[in-house]
Design an enzyme around this catalytic site. Structure first.
Site, PDB file in Angstrom:
ATOM      1  CG  HIS A  99     -48.694 -20.700 -79.167  1.00 23.34           C
ATOM      2  ND1 HIS A  99     -48.405 -20.426 -77.849  1.00 23.34           N
ATOM      3  CD2 HIS A  99     -47.572 -21.243 -79.689  1.00 23.34           C
ATOM      4  CE1 HIS A  99     -47.162 -20.768 -77.587  1.00 23.34           C
ATOM      5  NE2 HIS A  99     -46.628 -21.286 -78.689  1.00 23.34           N
ATOM      6  CG  ASP A 101     -44.852 -24.436 -81.173  1.00 23.35           C
ATOM      7  OD1 ASP A 101     -45.125 -23.384 -80.569  1.00 23.35           O
ATOM      8  OD2 ASP A 101     -44.179 -25.356 -80.670  1.00 23.35           O
ATOM      9  CG  HIS A 250     -47.217 -24.846 -76.147  1.00 22.39           C
ATOM     10  ND1 HIS A 250     -47.429 -25.337 -77.410  1.00 22.39           N
ATOM     11  CD2 HIS A 250     -46.205 -23.968 -76.249  1.00 22.39           C
ATOM     12  CE1 HIS A 250     -46.571 -24.791 -78.241  1.00 22.39           C
ATOM     13  NE2 HIS A 250     -45.818 -23.941 -77.579  1.00 22.39           N
ATOM     14  NE  ARG A 265     -40.186 -23.120 -81.085  1.00 21.28           N
ATOM     15  CZ  ARG A 265     -41.370 -22.595 -81.359  1.00 21.28           C
ATOM     16  NH1 ARG A 265     -42.089 -22.075 -80.399  1.00 21.28           N
ATOM     17  NH2 ARG A 265     -41.828 -22.581 -82.574  1.00 21.28           N
TER      18      ARG A 265
HETATM   19  C1  SIN Z   1     -43.024 -21.869 -77.148  1.00 27.84           C
HETATM   20  O1  SIN Z   1     -44.157 -21.459 -77.169  1.00 27.84           O
HETATM   21  O2  SIN Z   1     -42.579 -22.512 -78.050  1.00 27.84           O
HETATM   22  C2  SIN Z   1     -42.144 -21.630 -75.948  1.00 27.84           C
HETATM   23  C3  SIN Z   1     -42.570 -22.464 -74.810  1.00 27.84           C
HETATM   24  C4  SIN Z   1     -41.846 -22.081 -73.556  1.00 27.84           C
HETATM   25  O3  SIN Z   1     -41.002 -21.193 -73.579  1.00 27.84           O
HETATM   26  O4  SIN Z   1     -42.130 -22.691 -72.517  1.00 27.84           O
END
Ligand code: SIN
Length: 294
Positions: A99, A101, A250, A265
């Site tokens: 995805h 974000d 990611h 985050r």
């Molecule tokens: C996310 O997708 O924002 C989380 C990434 C992660 O936990 O490594």
């Protein structure tokens, strides 16, 4: 301390050494960090101390105003800190799929800063990053041109509804964002093009027959998920990553159940994705895709 930027692969990612984020950074150091972020798409800081929510928010704001997540509960007064937490009783783990974000937002976050405080005991919990600029650069010109003309729907109800119920979120009656974005976007700062669809949020191509749309999207997803465009980051406690959502996607791998992984985050607000046909073409990626593209 001398600051150095060590690339992780020719395609994306760099480790920045010689910076203590908890101590704060001056404008000169921030300029180096910002340039490395633009050059490499994702930057990592190892050997950090635990950042308080306030310190993380303060640093993230150097990139711009913060983004509020449309579904996840926030853990601070500004509504900006999203706790990343998966454990034995988690029904899902955040980010466990390719995805970008919140691409369902009209103005998706330009960047995300994550500090993992607690990686899983026994390993696992790595995060994959994939360069959408390289994925675009390797396409033959006719396929680049085809994608440049298309827009796609990004929806989120299927992703977010009920997802945070275990954290006390009652989303009965809530509306979740959906929008349309160009399939190729021009980066507003570097001016480089990259593919802007992802398997989690992108549900269809606008003005295309449903079967054709599904078939083309399946080919694009398979292409952008190729390992040539990826790096894999193994977290130690308190490592920090900052990634540019305008040119990469990611995947946070949930391979550590029943162990626990936890961090904070914060995302930075972005602008509306656009495609500028007059912007320069892609950078030479150095990648050779020998068995065809789309
Ligand atoms: C996310 O997708 O924002 C989380 C990434 C992660 O936990 O490594």
């Amino acid at each position: 301390m001398t600051i150095t930027v060590a690339p992780i692969s020719p395609v994306l990612g760099a480790e920045i050494r010689g910076v203590d984020l908890a101590a704060g950074v001056d404008d000169t150091v921030f300029a180096v960090i910002h340039q490395a972020f633009l050059d490499h798409g994702v930057v990592f800081f190892r050997n950090q101390s635990t950042l308080s929510a306030e310190a993380q928010v303060r640093f993230a704001k150097r990139f711009g105003p913060l983004h509020r997540h449309p579904a996840a509960p926030a853990n601070d007064d500004e509504g900006a800190v999203f706790v990343i937490h998966a454990h034995r009783d988690s029904p899902v783990a955040n980010g466990n799929g390719w995805h970008t974000d919140v691409s369902c937002d009209e103005e998706p976050p330009l960047a995300t800063m994550l500090q993992i405080h607690q990686p899983p005991d026994g390993g696992g919990g790595d995060t994959l990053f994939a360069s959408m600029e390289a994925a675009f650069a390797v396409l033959p010109e006719d396929q680049q041109q085809q994608l440049q003309l298309l827009t796609a729907r990004h929806e989120s109800e299927h992703v977010y509804r009920g997802r945070y119920a275990d954290r006390g979120v009652d989303d009965d009656g809530a509306d979740y964002p959906s929008t349309v974005h160009p399939m190729v976007r021009t980066h507003p700062e570097t001016r480089r093009p990259s593919i802007y669809v992802n398997r989690s949020f992108t549900t269809g191509i606008v003005d295309m027959d449903a079967d054709d749309s599904a078939a083309l999207l399946a080919r694009v997803f398979d292409h952008i998920e190729r390992p040539e465009f990826q790096i894999r980051f193994r977290w130690d406690a308190n490592d920090v990553a900052i990634w540019d959502n305008r040119c990469l996607m990611h995947f946070a791998i949930w391979d550590y159940w029943p162990n626990e992984r936890k961090g904070n985050r914060v995302s930075i607000a972005g602008d509306r994705p656009f495609f500028d046909p007059d912007a320069p073409g892609p950078r030479e990626s150095g990648i050779r895709v020998s068995d065809g593209a789309l």
